[in-house]
Design a protein around this motif. Structure first.
Motif, PDB file in Angstrom:
ATOM      1  N   ILE A 620       0.861  -1.185   0.000  1.00 13.99           N
ATOM      2  CA  ILE A 620       0.000   0.000   0.000  1.00 13.99           C
ATOM      3  C   ILE A 620       0.895   1.231   0.000  1.00 13.99           C
ATOM      4  CG2 ILE A 620      -1.953  -1.136   1.146  1.00 13.99           C
ATOM      5  CD1 ILE A 620      -1.036   0.155   3.753  1.00 13.99           C
ATOM      6  N   SER A 621       0.414   2.300  -0.588  1.00 17.14           N
ATOM      7  CA  SER A 621       1.186   3.543  -0.661  1.00 17.14           C
ATOM      8  C   SER A 621       0.717   4.580   0.346  1.00 17.14           C
ATOM      9  CB  SER A 621       1.081   4.133  -2.078  1.00 17.14           C
ATOM     10  OG  SER A 621      -0.290   4.374  -2.409  1.00 17.14           O
ATOM     11  N   ASP A 622      -0.474   4.400   0.869  1.00 18.35           N
ATOM     12  CA  ASP A 622      -1.056   5.372   1.790  1.00 18.35           C
ATOM     13  C   ASP A 622      -1.482   4.647   3.062  1.00 18.35           C
ATOM     14  OD1 ASP A 622      -2.370   7.348   3.143  1.00 18.35           O
ATOM     15  OD2 ASP A 622      -3.868   7.755   1.592  1.00 18.35           O
ATOM     16  N   PRO A 623      -0.933   4.992   4.214  1.00 17.54           N
ATOM     17  CA  PRO A 623      -1.315   4.293   5.456  1.00 17.54           C
ATOM     18  C   PRO A 623      -2.768   4.489   5.826  1.00 17.54           C
ATOM     19  CG  PRO A 623       0.024   6.212   5.954  1.00 17.54           C
ATOM     20  CD  PRO A 623       0.073   6.045   4.472  1.00 17.54           C
ATOM     21  N   ARG A 624      -3.440   5.473   5.215  1.00 12.31           N
ATOM     22  CA  ARG A 624      -4.852   5.708   5.493  1.00 12.31           C
ATOM     23  C   ARG A 624      -5.758   4.826   4.638  1.00 12.31           C
ATOM     24  NH1 ARG A 624      -5.780  10.793   7.903  1.00 12.31           N
ATOM     25  NH2 ARG A 624      -7.767  10.993   6.806  1.00 12.31           N
TER      26      ARG A 624
END
Length: 1004
Positions: A620-624
């Protein structure tokens, strides 16, 4: 029995008691004079009489020019209170009127510059109540305000011998107490316990009952805590006050490298007003309070324990109350009380470990009411009606919103959280109650009957949700060589994820009770108190669907309906006939009031969901970023989510069969002896036994599971081992596994083996042995015949009362043993709420022993009094020892399990016991160190009457104790380099030494 039948019985008992007592009673007299300490008559003083078992004022009179008064009243036992401006209130308890006798008294009032106090002292502290088998603790606000106790009224429970953290006489926490406001229950319908927490200045006093309580009291296995709100009077009073605790004037209890939190300052502003709207007829009382408090946590990794994070947990609370009281015709009285509160919390749960972004903000608000109507029906009969209730909402959520996942790292040692709280929580408690009571007193020669009969009705509802933020929690793996950032997902080399573990619950509760009680006093020496209480309980749940696309809760199902009879019998014997030496004995059964945690695991409710852990996830590139369960399942595979997962079983439930409401059987014996007018000695022996403990039970538990012995545990993810309580590699004496899992594990070991290869065994089990194993769970919500709890207590108490001081000292020995530490069989083992040891067999290992809800020895002393130079104050000293704790291990998928032959079990072995907790030592084998706490209060008044102001000082924990009150009991992947993760590391200590400064202006 249906409710109409119950009500018919109630009114039948009322009618019966009225018929039995239908004779015309004789009238007795209390006459006397009121004088000053100089011997001069005091005219215009208000003399109030209150019957021993009545919460209302029975009769009032005003002294004439000679200081004389005369009151005609029915035979009973009374407490007398005399008040007059310019004098301290005076009390006289234990006034006994028999037949047509006249009791003569002389009351001396001491002068004071303080305006008329609104505090009513109910009894002289050294008088012996020889006509009542109850052992009732009455703690007035006048006393409480001179002691350095907490600021809410229920905190005075700490003054009761043997009480600990709200626990009374072996009860399992506040949930087992019945909290009342002005005589009617106001308990939390979801979790039980105190809901309102009124400030001390809003109440006249607190009555604490439970030992020898009559049939009018129920809904508890601990005690009854009744706060009596203040009532306005003829005199107009105004008071404002403030209290301040500065962080700079607060020491710290933390040791090096400890996690947790401690108080870090408190500010309070409050005020009250009272008086008469219509002189002699309508009175009012109003109050408001604002409180802001803070907690702090240590900065881990710094050399000094006194280094704190700049972050603080802050809580702001605003409360208000208004009460109107009417004195109606013919001695009738009416009261109406309204109150409300709102609370906001920021950065809740601060511990020094979690990042601020993972700390939730909370809010709560509530509105409550209480109404009372009291009316005499003739000379010897009274009728009293009460109604009370509250509605509230509570919430807790993170600043990032419900769609953003939380992050909790996977590493050795403590596991910090980031980005958002793990769960978002919502709750809405509500409860409404109605009581009616008829009392009648008659005199037959030298005998006095005091009958009471009544009904209690209540309806409550409770809704609660705990939903995982973002639907999942990211679990990045950490090591010492890879840089990592919670805000940069590209630094996450491998990441796991957790799902589920949620709660959706909606419950409704109904309760109806009828009771009849008699107190028969024979020849003014012996009182026999038989009583009977009949109660019916019912609980209903709204079934919830946990379907991933649209989780809903629709409809309603009846879950539990049960009733029980509580017999009570007491005797009080005035040994000397002079009211100074009494022997009391009482035996009775007390059923617990109903609340949602007793029945929320009934089949069909679907309140709980299981928790899954997936070992890896797609990049994933975004922890959100969040995924739905549907998206997760579509991405199973080598480049997506792991096809293998651990699943903790949290949703155990069962059909309701043989459910009965829990109860405690109680036997108490006491001696009370008064010495002169200033001293009293009380000896108490108490025995309690719990019965009908409720919980889930697997009827086939004995044949569904197999016990394995000598199972070694080490870590799957690191080379570090798992250490036991003595620092050695952990070996479980016993591990209980499901037969289905044992079959799957042994078959997995042998699935690729063919003759002539010999079959492999695990813990001695070969494929040929598996045919003897069965798997047929049959789970029910029922009474647990094997659950038990027993409590014993011996207490010696000395009470003393001087002209300028009063105090009490006690020594208590107690013992609590059993295998269930709570009201129910679930949620009582280990560190988290669970379905309990009768469906989770590992939680029954070492479960019997000394339970943690009592101390084996306690010494307690409190004293209040006037000091030279206009000072007054008090102290509270407590010394306790014998608090117990037990190390435990939780079965997790991140560990490997190896038998004595060195064979490592396949993952299948523990699938159905994941998350179960094991006590690795006999329960209660370890104990905390003893501790001594001393709190001091001092105040000085200036000025007179309306212009008076008082300065107060409280020194809390004056001895500077740093005693540990909770430690890490979980055996897990401890890191030696992380001291806070080691077994036995401190998790909580006593509140540190602090100075509280206060200012009061006006009458108080």
């Amino acid at each position: 029995m249906r409710r109409p039948t119950l009500l018919l019985i109630a009114f039948s008992t009322i009618a019966f008691s009225t018929t039995v007592a239908a004779q015309t009673p004789l009238r007795g007299t209390i006459a006397g004079t009121v004088v000053s300490s100089a011997g001069q008559p005091v005219a215009g003083a208000l003399v109030s009489l209150r019957a021993a078992r009545d919460t209302a004022v029975t009769a009032e009179a005003t002294t004439d020019s000679r200081g004389a008064f005369h009151l005609s009243l029915r035979p009973d036992v009374f407490s007398l209170v005399v008040r007059q401006l310019g004098f301290r209130p005076a009390t006289l308890g234990g006034l006994r009127v028999v037949g047509a006798d006249t009791v003569r008294v002389r009351v001396v009032l001491a002068p004071t510059a303080t305006a008329l106090s609104t505090v009513v002292v109910l009894r002289s502290p050294v008088s012996v109540e020889t006509l009542d088998p109850q052992s009732t603790r009455r703690i007035t606000t006048e006393t409480a305000l001179l002691l350095p106790t907490a600021r809410d009224a229920s905190a005075v429970v700490a003054l009761v011998p043997g009480a600990k953290d709200g626990r009374l006489w072996g009860g399992a926490g506040a949930a087992t107490n019945d909290f009342r406001i002005d005589g009617i229950s106001m308990n939390h319908p979801g979790r039980g316990g105190d809901f309102l927490r009124l400030p001390r200045e809003w109440v006249e006093g607190v009555e604490i009952r439970g030992l020898g309580a009559g049939a009018e009291y129920g809904n508890f296995q601990g005690g009854v805590i009744d706060a009596m709100t203040r009532r306005g009077g003829q005199a107009r009073t105004r008071t404002v006050r403030s209290y301040y605790e500065s962080e700079r004037l607060t020491a710290s209890s933390f040791g090096a490298n400890e996690i947790g939190s401690e108080p870090a300052g408190r500010t309070e502003f409050s005020g009250e007003a009272s008086g008469a709207l219509a002189p002699g007829k309508v009175f009012y009382f109003a109050g408001a309070q604002f409180v802001e408090s803070a907690r702090r946590s240590p900065a881990l990794g710094t050399p000094a324990p006194s280094d704190f994070l700049g972050l603080r947990e802050r809580e702001r609370t605003l409360r208000a109350i208004g009460k109107l009281s009417w004195d109606l015709a013919a001695g009738a009285r009416a009261d109406l009380t309204l109150g409300g509160s709102t609370r906001g919390t920021s950065d809740a749960g601060i511990n020094g470990l979690d990042d601020r972004t993972a700390l939730p903000d909370g809010s709560a608000s509530a509105l409550w009411y209480h109404a009372r109507w009291y009316r005499p029906l003739g000379d010897a009969t009274t009728l009293e009606l009460r109604a009370a209730g509250f509605d509230a909402v509570e919430s807790s959520s993170g600043a990032s919103g419900s769609a953003v996942p939380s992050i909790q790292v996977l590493t050795v040692g403590d596991l910090p959280r980031y980005q958002n709280p793990e769960f978002e929580e919502r709750a809405a408690p509500a409860s409404h109650s109605l009581t009616a009571m008829l009392r009648r007193t008659i005199s037959q020669g030298s005998a006095i009957h005091r009958f009471s009969a009544g009904i209690e009705l209540s309806a409550a509802r409770w809704s609660e949700s705990r939903l995982r933020s973002g639907g999942l929690t990211w679990r990045p793996y950490l090591n010492d060589t890879t840089p990592w950032s919670a805000t940069d997902a590209s630094t996450w080399t491998t990441v796991g994820s957790e799902w589920g573990g949620e709660l959706r619950l909606r419950a409704r509760e109904r309760q109806a009770a009828a009771f009849i009680q008699d107190e028969l006093t024979l020849a003014a020496r012996v009182t026999i108190s038989p009583g009977l209480r009949l109660t019916q309980w019912s609980g209903r749940l709204t079934p919830c669907s946990n379907y991933v696309f649209a989780p809903t809760c629709v409809g309603e199902i009846g879950v539990v309906s049960t009733r029980a009879v509580d017999p009570r019998l007491g005797i009080a014997w005035d040994l000397t006939g002079r009211g100074t030496f009494a022997l009391k004995a009482h035996a009775g059964r007390y059923h617990q009031g109903i609340y949602a945690q007793l029945f929320d695991r009934a089949a069909g409710a679907n309140a709980y969901t299981n928790e899954r852990f997936y070992y890896y996830a797609p990049p994933i590139s975004d922890p959100r970023q969040a995924f739905t369960a549907f998206q997760r399942d579509a991405l199973l595979g080598p480049s997506g989510f792991s096809t293998f997962f651990d699943e903790r079983i949290l949703n155990e439930s069962g059909a309701v069969r043989g459910y009965r409401q829990p109860y405690v059987d109680q036997l108490s014996l006491s001696l009370e002896r008064q010495f002169g007018t200033r001293w009293k000695l009380e000896l108490l022996a108490l025995h309690r036994r719990n019965g009908d403990i409720v919980g889930l039970v697997d009827r086939n538990l004995a044949t569904n599971y197999t016990r394995l012995t000598g199972i070694a545990v080490d870590h799957r993810l690191t080379a570090l081992g798992v250490l036991d309580a003595y620092g050695r590699p952990l070996v479980l004496d016993t591990l209980v596994v499901a037969n289905k899992d044992l079959i799957d594990a042994v078959l997995r070991l042998n699935e690729n083996r063919r003759p002539p290869l010999a079959p492999l065994a695990f813990a001695g089990w070969l494929p040929a042995d598996l045919g003897t194993l069965t798997w047929d769970p049959r789970v029910e919500l029922s009474t647990l015949p094997a659950a038990r709890g027993r409590y014993g207590q011996l207490t010696a108490t000395v009470t003393a009362f001087g002209g300028s001081w009063r105090g009490e000292g006690s020594l208590t020995l107690a013992h609590l043993e059993g295998n269930v530490a709570g009201v129910t069989g679930h949620g009582t083992v280990g560190t988290a709420f669970s379905a309990g040891p009768y469906v989770r067999p590992n939680e029954s290992l070492n479960a019997s022993g000394i339970l943690p809800d009592a101390t084996e020895f306690e010494a307690k002393v409190w004293v209040t009094g006037r000091l030279p130079r206009g000072l007054q104050g008090g102290l509270l000293f407590t010394h306790i020892l014998g608090e117990r704790t037990t190390p435990s291990f939780t079965i997790e998928g991140r560990y490997r399990y190896t038998d004595v032959a060195g064979m490592t079990a396949p993952d299948e072995l523990i699938r159905r016991v994941l998350g179960q907790t094991i006590f690795v030592e006999p329960r209660g084998a370890r104990h905390y160190a003893s501790r001594s706490l001393l709190d001091l209060h001092l105040e000085r008044g200036f000025g007179a009457q309306a212009r008076r102001f008082d300065v107060t000082l409280d020194l809390l924990n004056a001895l500077g104790s740093r005693a540990v009150t909770r430690v890490k009991t979980e055996i897990d992947d401890q890191a030696i380099a992380d001291p806070s993760s080691v077994l036995g590391a401190a998790r909580a200590r006593v509140s540190p030494r602090a100075l509280r400064i206060g200012l009061r202006i006006g009458a108080h």
